[in-house]
Design a protein around this motif. Structure first.
Motif, short mmCIF file in Angstrom:
data_model
loop_
_atom_site.label_atom_id
_atom_site.label_comp_id
_atom_site.label_asym_id
_atom_site.label_seq_id
_atom_site.Cartn_x
_atom_site.Cartn_y
_atom_site.Cartn_z
N THR A 136 21.85 19.82 -8.26
CA THR A 136 21.44 20.80 -9.27
C THR A 136 22.63 21.51 -9.87
N GLN A 137 22.63 21.63 -11.19
CA GLN A 137 23.65 22.40 -11.88
C GLN A 137 22.99 23.38 -12.84
N LEU A 138 23.46 24.63 -12.84
CA LEU A 138 22.94 25.68 -13.70
C LEU A 138 24.03 26.11 -14.67
N SER A 139 23.63 26.48 -15.88
CA SER A 139 24.62 26.96 -16.85
C SER A 139 23.99 27.98 -17.79
N VAL A 140 24.82 28.91 -18.23
CA VAL A 140 24.48 29.88 -19.27
C VAL A 140 25.57 29.76 -20.32
N ARG A 141 25.16 29.62 -21.57
CA ARG A 141 26.12 29.38 -22.64
C ARG A 141 25.75 30.24 -23.86
N TYR A 142 26.78 30.73 -24.57
CA TYR A 142 26.54 31.58 -25.73
C TYR A 142 27.57 31.25 -26.80
N ALA A 143 27.14 31.22 -28.06
CA ALA A 143 28.02 30.98 -29.19
C ALA A 143 27.73 32.00 -30.28
N ALA A 188 19.12 24.12 -16.70
CA ALA A 188 19.15 23.63 -15.32
C ALA A 188 19.04 22.10 -15.37
N ASP A 189 19.94 21.43 -14.67
CA ASP A 189 19.94 19.96 -14.59
C ASP A 189 19.82 19.54 -13.13
N TRP A 190 19.02 18.52 -12.91
CA TRP A 190 18.87 17.93 -11.59
C TRP A 190 18.98 16.42 -11.73
N ALA A 191 19.91 15.81 -11.00
CA ALA A 191 20.11 14.36 -11.11
C ALA A 191 20.22 13.77 -9.72
N LEU A 192 19.60 12.63 -9.54
CA LEU A 192 19.62 11.92 -8.27
C LEU A 192 20.92 11.15 -8.13
N LEU A 245 16.64 15.08 -14.55
CA LEU A 245 15.72 16.09 -15.08
C LEU A 245 16.52 17.23 -15.70
N ARG A 246 16.00 17.76 -16.82
CA ARG A 246 16.63 18.90 -17.46
C ARG A 246 15.57 19.82 -18.04
N THR A 247 15.78 21.11 -17.86
CA THR A 247 14.98 22.09 -18.58
C THR A 247 15.96 23.05 -19.23
N ARG A 248 15.68 23.40 -20.50
CA ARG A 248 16.61 24.25 -21.23
C ARG A 248 15.86 25.18 -22.18
N TYR A 249 16.31 26.43 -22.17
CA TYR A 249 15.86 27.41 -23.16
C TYR A 249 17.00 27.60 -24.15
N GLU A 250 16.70 27.48 -25.43
CA GLU A 250 17.69 27.69 -26.48
C GLU A 250 17.12 28.63 -27.54
N SER A 251 17.90 29.64 -27.88
CA SER A 251 17.50 30.53 -28.97
C SER A 251 18.60 30.54 -30.03
N VAL A 252 18.17 30.66 -31.29
CA VAL A 252 19.11 30.65 -32.41
C VAL A 252 18.72 31.77 -33.36
N ASP A 253 19.65 32.66 -33.63
CA ASP A 253 19.47 33.75 -34.59
C ASP A 253 20.45 33.52 -35.72
N GLN A 254 19.93 33.16 -36.88
CA GLN A 254 20.77 32.73 -38.00
C GLN A 254 20.47 33.55 -39.25
N THR A 255 21.51 34.15 -39.81
CA THR A 255 21.35 34.95 -41.03
C THR A 255 20.81 34.06 -42.16
N GLY A 256 19.82 34.59 -42.87
CA GLY A 256 19.23 33.85 -43.97
C GLY A 256 17.98 33.08 -43.61
N VAL A 257 17.67 32.99 -42.30
CA VAL A 257 16.45 32.33 -41.85
C VAL A 257 15.53 33.40 -41.28
N ALA A 258 14.28 33.37 -41.68
CA ALA A 258 13.36 34.49 -41.42
C ALA A 258 13.23 34.85 -39.95
N ASP A 259 12.98 33.86 -39.09
CA ASP A 259 12.70 34.13 -37.68
C ASP A 259 13.74 33.51 -36.77
N LYS A 260 13.83 34.03 -35.57
CA LYS A 260 14.70 33.45 -34.56
C LYS A 260 14.03 32.22 -33.96
#
Length: 402
Positions: A373-380, A398-402, A30-45
């Motif tokens: 369970t493994q949790l991670s925060v990542r930024y680029a 967040a990842d959960w694997a049997l 199982l995996r749940t992930r929130y991803e946001s992208v803010d890119q110059t030249g594209v109207a919305d995040k």
């Protein structure tokens, strides 16, 4: 599915069935992930909250096993361009919704020989040429037959014939981003372990035999050598190192005639919880024409050249990546185990014409909770100079694997 069933049947008659009890092992990921992208030249995040489930079963008896696994991806928040459905207002997040058969394989495994037939993951070396693209929700698998042969200790031959690359784009994949790309792919390497490290010779004949996938221009043949190793400096310090070289040219229906080189040198020092490393990777160019630079369409590209994913397709003038990293790890902080933090800096330049593309800083923190369970925060943060545009990405996962 017909080729999968035929190859599985051929493998099944290769030897007698084992008259042993059958062990059943459930597969849950199982995996749940929130991803946001803010890119110059594209109207919305872009904002994406995705839920990914893989589930299946493996049945084993003696050296034989059968594995079937499905996967589904759901976008609970879908304010993003998924790569398939036109959305010019948001940047790309390459996790389209899908439901599909992820793996269906029959395997024979002994000490000297492993043969796998059917839909399967294939991960070779560090995934620079062939990988599972596991960071993306839908992953990458192959319809293939693979043989791993270990005739003597330290020597291993790994050869696969794959007739379909099941891409990350899922059941709605279309055009240049198809659900599957057919072709006669031959993926082979031969490795030998020594006291200093492991040396591997490889040949990857990649056949992207679909006119809609860059008009066959991603078909290539790459031949090279790779060396990896590690040396203990003391009880608390270890030096790891790797070097690789390859040459690539056009293959099969590719209308371009080109030759480009790849090379990598990398070292990491691990001491008293600290980890410091650096390296230099070059994907070379030929004459500066699109898709005549060194390409790796079956790689796990996210692992290389920055997490902002600006160089998944190598620019016409190639790319040189000079990078350094620094990290620290704790065995435990409260209930969290295996806590790590890491920072990576990249300087990107062209292989020809001396262009400075831009710079990128990547940050990562990970921790484990319990066994599953493994949790991670990542930024680029990619800052463009002459190539593409400024881009900032954030992931909470967040990842959960049997």
């Amino acid at each position: 599915m017909k080729p999968i069933l035929l190859s599985a049947a051929a493998l099944a008659v290769a030897g007698p069935a084992c008259a042993q009890s059958i062990a059943l092992n459930p597969l849950v990921d199982l995996r749940t992930r929130y991803e946001s992208v803010d890119q110059t030249g594209v109207a919305d995040k872009a904002e994406a909250l995705t839920l990914r489930l893989r589930g299946g079963l493996q049945a084993s008896s003696g050296p034989w096993s059968v594995l079937v696994e499905g996967q589904g991806t759901l976008a609970a928040v879908n304010h993003y361009f998924d790569g398939l459905h036109v959305d010019a207002a948001h940047p790309l997040v390459a996790d389209p919704q899908t439901i599909a058969l992820y793996r269906a394989q029959l395997q024979y495994r002994s000490k000297a020989l492993t043969i796998t037939a059917g839909r399967q993951r294939i991960v070779l070396d560090d995934e620079r040429f062939v990988g599972a693209v596991n960071f993306r929700d839908n992953g990458q698998t192959f319809d293939a037959v693979r043989a791993e042969i270990t005739p003597i200790a330290g020597l291993k031959a790994d050869v696969s014939y794959a007739w379909s690359d099941r891409t990350i784009w899922g059941i709605d994949g279309v055009g240049a981003r198809q659900q599957a790309v057919s072709g006669r792919n031959i993926l082979a390497n031969l490795s030998y372990g020594t006291k200093l490290g492991t040396i591997t010779a490889f040949a990857y004949l990649i056949d992207q035999d679909e006119t809609l996938v860059q008009a066959y221009q991603l078909s290539s043949q790459s031949y090279g050598v790779r060396f990896t190793g590690a040396h203990a400096l003391s009880k608390h310090a270890k030096l790891s190192y790797q070097a690789s070289y390859a040459t690539q040219s056009d293959y099969h229906r590719n209308p371009n005639e080109y030759r480009a080189d790849y090379y990598l040198i990398d070292a990491t020092l691990d001491a008293y919880g600290w980890k410091a490393g650096g390296g230099y990777e070059v994907l070379g160019a030929d004459k500066g024409v699109a898709l005549t630079s060194f390409q790796t369409p079956l790689a796990t590209g996210f692992k290389f050249q920055g997490w902002a994913d600006k160089f998944l397709t190598t620019p016409p003038n190639g790319v040189r990546d000079l990078y350094g990293s620094l990290g620290y790890g704790w065995k435990a902080i409260g209930p969290a185990k295996g806590v790590t933090v890491q920072a990576v800096y990249h300087r990107f330049d062209s292989d020809r014409l001396g262009q400075h593309y831009g710079n990128e800083i990547d940050l990562l923190a990970t921790a484990k909770l319990g066994k599953h369970t493994q949790l991670s925060v990542r930024y680029a943060d990619y800052r463009a100079t002459t190539f593409l545009t400024d881009t900032r990405k954030l992931w909470l996962q967040a990842d959960w694997a049997l």
